[in-house]
Design a protein around this motif. Structure first.
Motif, PDB file in Angstrom:
ATOM      1  N   PRO A 159       0.809  -1.233   0.000  1.00 41.29           N
ATOM      2  CA  PRO A 159       0.000   0.000   0.000  1.00 41.29           C
ATOM      3  C   PRO A 159       0.831   1.267   0.000  1.00 41.29           C
ATOM      4  O   PRO A 159       0.388   2.300  -0.524  1.00 41.29           O
ATOM      5  N   ILE A 160       2.029   1.220   0.581  1.00 39.72           N
ATOM      6  CA  ILE A 160       2.881   2.410   0.591  1.00 39.72           C
ATOM      7  C   ILE A 160       3.563   2.594  -0.764  1.00 39.72           C
ATOM      8  O   ILE A 160       3.673   3.721  -1.270  1.00 39.72           O
ATOM      9  N   LEU A 161       4.015   1.509  -1.357  1.00 37.41           N
ATOM     10  CA  LEU A 161       4.600   1.606  -2.703  1.00 37.41           C
ATOM     11  C   LEU A 161       3.560   2.084  -3.705  1.00 37.41           C
ATOM     12  O   LEU A 161       3.816   2.984  -4.500  1.00 37.41           O
ATOM     13  N   ASN A 162       2.375   1.444  -3.697  1.00 41.06           N
ATOM     14  CA  ASN A 162       1.235   1.822  -4.539  1.00 41.06           C
ATOM     15  C   ASN A 162       1.663   2.076  -5.988  1.00 41.06           C
ATOM     16  O   ASN A 162       1.620   3.215  -6.477  1.00 41.06           O
ATOM     17  N   PRO A 163       2.088   1.037  -6.715  1.00 38.94           N
ATOM     18  CA  PRO A 163       2.567   1.240  -8.090  1.00 38.94           C
ATOM     19  C   PRO A 163       1.537   1.882  -9.018  1.00 38.94           C
ATOM     20  O   PRO A 163       1.902   2.647  -9.914  1.00 38.94           O
TER      21      PRO A 163
ATOM     22  N   ILE B  62      10.883   8.512  -6.110  1.00 37.12           N
ATOM     23  CA  ILE B  62       9.543   8.511  -6.699  1.00 37.12           C
ATOM     24  C   ILE B  62       8.842   7.174  -6.469  1.00 37.12           C
ATOM     25  O   ILE B  62       7.729   7.119  -5.933  1.00 37.12           O
ATOM     26  N   SER B  63       9.471   6.082  -6.889  1.00 41.04           N
ATOM     27  CA  SER B  63       8.816   4.771  -6.794  1.00 41.04           C
ATOM     28  C   SER B  63       8.969   4.147  -5.419  1.00 41.04           C
ATOM     29  O   SER B  63       8.086   3.414  -4.960  1.00 41.04           O
ATOM     30  N   CYS B  64      10.076   4.403  -4.777  1.00 38.09           N
ATOM     31  CA  CYS B  64      10.368   3.798  -3.469  1.00 38.09           C
ATOM     32  C   CYS B  64      10.950   4.888  -2.579  1.00 38.09           C
ATOM     33  O   CYS B  64      12.152   5.148  -2.630  1.00 38.09           O
ATOM     34  N   GLY B  65      10.088   5.532  -1.818  1.00 38.20           N
ATOM     35  CA  GLY B  65      10.509   6.670  -1.028  1.00 38.20           C
ATOM     36  C   GLY B  65      10.859   6.319   0.398  1.00 38.20           C
ATOM     37  O   GLY B  65      10.948   5.142   0.775  1.00 38.20           O
ATOM     38  N   PRO B  66      11.052   7.336   1.224  1.00 42.94           N
ATOM     39  CA  PRO B  66      11.430   7.098   2.628  1.00 42.94           C
ATOM     40  C   PRO B  66      10.361   6.351   3.411  1.00 42.94           C
ATOM     41  O   PRO B  66      10.681   5.588   4.324  1.00 42.94           O
ATOM     42  N   GLY B  67       9.093   6.572   3.066  1.00 39.77           N
ATOM     43  CA  GLY B  67       8.035   5.838   3.746  1.00 39.77           C
ATOM     44  C   GLY B  67       8.132   4.340   3.490  1.00 39.77           C
ATOM     45  O   GLY B  67       7.960   3.526   4.411  1.00 39.77           O
ATOM     46  N   SER B  68       8.421   3.979   2.247  1.00 40.68           N
ATOM     47  CA  SER B  68       8.573   2.565   1.903  1.00 40.68           C
ATOM     48  C   SER B  68       9.792   1.965   2.594  1.00 40.68           C
ATOM     49  O   SER B  68       9.743   0.829   3.083  1.00 40.68           O
ATOM     50  N   ILE B  69      10.897   2.722   2.634  1.00 35.45           N
ATOM     51  CA  ILE B  69      12.102   2.226   3.288  1.00 35.45           C
ATOM     52  C   ILE B  69      11.868   2.039   4.787  1.00 35.45           C
ATOM     53  O   ILE B  69      12.282   1.038   5.380  1.00 35.45           O
ATOM     54  N   ALA B  70      11.176   3.005   5.404  1.00 34.67           N
ATOM     55  CA  ALA B  70      10.868   2.875   6.825  1.00 34.67           C
ATOM     56  C   ALA B  70       9.986   1.653   7.079  1.00 34.67           C
ATOM     57  O   ALA B  70      10.175   0.932   8.070  1.00 34.67           O
ATOM     58  N   ALA B  71       9.019   1.415   6.174  1.00 31.73           N
ATOM     59  CA  ALA B  71       8.159   0.240   6.316  1.00 31.73           C
ATOM     60  C   ALA B  71       8.977  -1.042   6.170  1.00 31.73           C
ATOM     61  O   ALA B  71       8.762  -2.017   6.921  1.00 31.73           O
ATOM     62  N   ALA B  72       9.917  -1.059   5.216  1.00 24.20           N
ATOM     63  CA  ALA B  72      10.748  -2.248   5.025  1.00 24.20           C
ATOM     64  C   ALA B  72      11.622  -2.504   6.243  1.00 24.20           C
ATOM     65  O   ALA B  72      11.805  -3.661   6.662  1.00 24.20           O
ATOM     66  N   ILE B  73      12.168  -1.448   6.831  1.00 25.69           N
ATOM     67  CA  ILE B  73      12.984  -1.617   8.037  1.00 25.69           C
ATOM     68  C   ILE B  73      12.132  -2.159   9.180  1.00 25.69           C
ATOM     69  O   ILE B  73      12.552  -3.051   9.928  1.00 25.69           O
ATOM     70  N   THR B  74      10.916  -1.630   9.303  1.00 24.77           N
ATOM     71  CA  THR B  74      10.012  -2.110  10.353  1.00 24.77           C
ATOM     72  C   THR B  74       9.667  -3.578  10.158  1.00 24.77           C
ATOM     73  O   THR B  74       9.628  -4.363  11.111  1.00 24.77           O
ATOM     74  N   VAL B  75       9.410  -3.970   8.919  1.00 20.10           N
ATOM     75  CA  VAL B  75       9.118  -5.372   8.623  1.00 20.10           C
ATOM     76  C   VAL B  75      10.319  -6.240   8.957  1.00 20.10           C
ATOM     77  O   VAL B  75      10.182  -7.327   9.545  1.00 20.10           O
ATOM     78  N   GLY B  76      11.514  -5.773   8.589  1.00 18.93           N
ATOM     79  CA  GLY B  76      12.710  -6.546   8.871  1.00 18.93           C
ATOM     80  C   GLY B  76      12.942  -6.764  10.355  1.00 18.93           C
ATOM     81  O   GLY B  76      13.423  -7.814  10.770  1.00 18.93           O
ATOM     82  N   VAL B  77      12.582  -5.769  11.174  1.00 15.95           N
ATOM     83  CA  VAL B  77      12.731  -5.910  12.623  1.00 15.95           C
ATOM     84  C   VAL B  77      11.675  -6.856  13.193  1.00 15.95           C
ATOM     85  O   VAL B  77      11.913  -7.542  14.188  1.00 15.95           O
TER      86      VAL B  77
ATOM     87  N   ILE C 216      -0.901  14.918  -5.274  1.00 17.10           N
ATOM     88  CA  ILE C 216      -0.975  13.908  -4.214  1.00 17.10           C
ATOM     89  C   ILE C 216       0.431  13.544  -3.744  1.00 17.10           C
ATOM     90  O   ILE C 216       0.674  13.357  -2.542  1.00 17.10           O
ATOM     91  N   LEU C 217       1.371  13.441  -4.693  1.00 16.93           N
ATOM     92  CA  LEU C 217       2.754  13.134  -4.321  1.00 16.93           C
ATOM     93  C   LEU C 217       3.338  14.259  -3.469  1.00 16.93           C
ATOM     94  O   LEU C 217       4.078  13.997  -2.511  1.00 16.93           O
ATOM     95  N   LEU C 218       3.009  15.518  -3.798  1.00 19.72           N
ATOM     96  CA  LEU C 218       3.473  16.646  -2.995  1.00 19.72           C
ATOM     97  C   LEU C 218       2.920  16.559  -1.571  1.00 19.72           C
ATOM     98  O   LEU C 218       3.653  16.755  -0.591  1.00 19.72           O
ATOM     99  N   CYS C 219       1.620  16.268  -1.467  1.00 21.48           N
ATOM    100  CA  CYS C 219       1.007  16.125  -0.142  1.00 21.48           C
ATOM    101  C   CYS C 219       1.632  14.974   0.625  1.00 21.48           C
ATOM    102  O   CYS C 219       1.843  15.068   1.848  1.00 21.48           O
ATOM    103  N   LEU C 220       1.952  13.890  -0.084  1.00 24.61           N
ATOM    104  CA  LEU C 220       2.591  12.752   0.568  1.00 24.61           C
ATOM    105  C   LEU C 220       3.967  13.137   1.106  1.00 24.61           C
ATOM    106  O   LEU C 220       4.350  12.746   2.214  1.00 24.61           O
TER     107      LEU C 220
END
Length: 239
Positions: free
Chosen positions: A22-26, A131-146, A203-207
Motif C-alpha cells: 500500500p505504501i509503494l502503490n505502483p 519517486i517509486s520507493c521513497g522514505p516511507g517505503s524504506i521505513a516500512a521495510a525496516i520495520t518489517v525486517g525488525v 498527491i505526491l506533494l502532499c505525501l
C-alpha cells in the motif's frame, strides 16, 4: 515442522505484502513515471520499468535485512530519514506541478534526447528513489525486517523468506504498472491524462509534506516527552 515452516513463510509473505504494497502503490506512481519519461519510446520505458522494479526490490531488500543496522551504525533515526526523504519527494512533486505542457516540437526534441543511456542514468534517481520507493517505503521495510525474526532460527528464516517473496511480488506488480501505464491512461485522452498527471503530482506533494510532518512530530516528541517527564521546562532547567 514442515507445516510450521510453510505457515511461517505464509505469515511473512502476507505481513510484508500488507505493510509494503500500500505504501509503494505502483498504480498511483505510474502516472508520475509517465510524466518523468515524457518523450521516451516504448522500448525505453519497458527498459526503465524493468530496472526500476529491480532497483526497488534490491533497495527494499537491503532496507529490510540490514537497514536498521546501517541506521544504528551512522546514528541516524527513522525520523531523520522521513524528514530528508520527504523533502526530496516534495521537491520532485513541485517540479512536476510547475512544469509547462510540452508542444509537439518539444516532444520531438524530448524523444530524440531521451536515449537509453539517459534512461539508465535516471533509472535509480529519481525514478526508483524517491519517486517509486521513497522514505516511507524504506521505513516500512525496516520495520518489517525488525518484526520478522523469531527465537527459532528455522521459523525466522522462513518468515524472512516469505518477506523476500513479497518484495518480489511487489516488483512484478510495479513492472506491469509502469510498463503498461500509457495503455491504461489512454482512454482518458491527452487532456484527461494531463489532468490526471497533475492530480497525481499534487498527491505526491502532499505525501512528501506528510512524510516530513511525521518525521518532525517524532523528533519533537522525542524532545518534549523527556521534559514533561521531568516536571516541565521550568523544573527541568532548575535541575
Amino acid at each position: 515442522m514442515t507445516w510450521e515452516l510453510a505457515a511461517a513463510v505464509s505469515r511473512g509473505f502476507l505481513f510484508a505484502l500488507a505493510a509494503i504494497l500500500p505504501i509503494l502503490n505502483p498504480a498511483a506512481t505510474a502516472p508520475i513515471f509517465l510524466s518523468l519519461t515524457e518523450g521516451a519510446s516504448d522500448d525505453t520505458r519497458a527498459l526503465l520499468a524493468r530496472r526500476i522494479a529491480r532497483n526497488m526490490v534490491l533497495l527494499m531488500l537491503g532496507s529490510m535485512l540490514v537497514g536498521s543496522y546501517v541506521l544504528d551504525f551512522f546514528g541516524i533515526s527513522l525520523a531523520i530519514v522521513r524528514v530528508g526523504g520527504g523533502l526530496i519527494v516534495a521537491s520532485a512533486a513541485w517540479r512536476l506541478l510547475t512544469v509547462t505542457p510540452a508542444t509537439v516540437d518539444n516532444r520531438v526534441e524530448l524523444a530524440e534526447a531521451f536515449s537509453p543511456e539517459q534512461a539508465s542514468r535516471q533509472a535509480f534517481y529519481p525514478l526508483t528513489f524517491p519517486i517509486s520507493c521513497g522514505p516511507g517505503s524504506i521505513a516500512a521495510a525496516i520495520t518489517v525486517g525488525v518484526s520478522l525474526p523469531d527465537p527459532v532460527v528455522a521459523i525466522s528464516l522462513a518468515r524472512i523468506g516469505g518477506g523476500v517473496l513479497a518484495l518480489g511480488a511487489c516488483g512484478v506488480l510495479m513492472y506491469f504498472a509502469f510498463r503498461y501505464a500509457q495503455q491504461l491512461l489512454r482512454p482518458l485522452g491527452e487532456a484527461g491524462t494531463m489532468v490526471f498527471l497533475r492530480l497525481a503530482a499534487f498527491i505526491l506533494l502532499c505525501l512528501g509534506v506528510q512524510i516530513v510532518w511525521d518525521g518532525v512530530q517524532e523528533l519533537l516528541s522525542s524532545v518534549i516527552h523527556p521534559i514533561v517527564a521531568q516536571g516541565g521546562p521550568v523544573e527541568a532547567l532548575a535541575r
